[in-house]
Design an enzyme around this catalytic site. Sequence first.
Site, PDB file in Angstrom:
ATOM      1  N   CYS A 120      24.815 -15.077   9.991  1.00  0.00           N
ATOM      2  CA  CYS A 120      24.368 -13.725   9.675  1.00  0.00           C
ATOM      3  C   CYS A 120      24.261 -12.895  10.948  1.00  0.00           C
ATOM      4  CB  CYS A 120      23.022 -13.783   8.962  1.00  0.00           C
ATOM      5  SG  CYS A 120      22.260 -12.162   8.691  1.00  0.00           S
ATOM      6  N   ASP A 156      26.200 -19.061   7.305  1.00  0.00           N
ATOM      7  CA  ASP A 156      26.905 -18.657   6.087  1.00  0.00           C
ATOM      8  C   ASP A 156      28.073 -19.615   5.889  1.00  0.00           C
ATOM      9  OD1 ASP A 156      25.296 -16.366   5.684  1.00  0.00           O
ATOM     10  OD2 ASP A 156      26.531 -15.205   7.067  1.00  0.00           O
TER      11      ASP A 156
END
Length: 282
Positions: A190, A197
Amino acid sequence: MSSYENHQALDGLTLGKSTDYRDNYDVSLLQGVPRSLNRDPLGLTADNLPFHGADIWTLYELSWLNSQGLPQVAVGHVELDYTSVNLIESKSFKLYLNSFNQTRFDTWETVRQTLERDLRACAQGNVSVRLHRLDELEGQPVAHFHGACIDDQDISIDNYQFTTDYLQHAVSGEKQVEETLVSHLLKSNCLITHQPDWGSIQIQYRGRKIDREKLLRYLVSFRHHNEFHEQCVERIFNDILRFCQPETLSIYARYTRRGGLDINPWRSNTDFVPATGRLARQ
């Protein structure tokens, strides 16, 4: 680290900050992030984008009250057009959806129209919303990306810092090929919180053959890279187009769920219809 990670346009985001949860409808919770933040460094402007596409969101935690106060639940499908000025920041999207929880709506269509109107205003672009009752989705099989998986290679890797170096001289031969390649090893972080992620990516192209080892090394180099999902997909598209120069190219990534939402961006310069079935990790 991204060149715009500390940009002032990100200062007002609730992402990475302690926030109160509201359960009565509040559109002010929605926050957008200018797409220009990552497009400008790539030399992309609204009038010269080399792709079309959308950001596909699945909303798994969507609930509200009907006119009699009975809770309703649905799974939402949102498509945000690539031409929108802003992408939608995911934590703000989650907080906004939570604000529906104790709010009464007369009909499902009113909910759908409310979502569509608010998301369009935040994104400053075209958004479409569909709501599904749970029985419409029950029994659907887990989908998979069509293509040749490039993950099972007997190679050693010790560099996890983002670089486009691997894509230089990554094509060979003059013969044109048409193939679809898949990797489940895409991992970035992120932009704000640096939380991981996780995603699977499908790369479909026609052009000179791309070296699969170099392509995999390039994808793995995102492992410490900080950008939002949508920005990573556009970067990958731009890098492959620039260095490998395929005639046609389509990039589609499906990321794992966080906060009841998954984000699945795709970008293409040809006819491409993304399959929307959830993958094994979704």
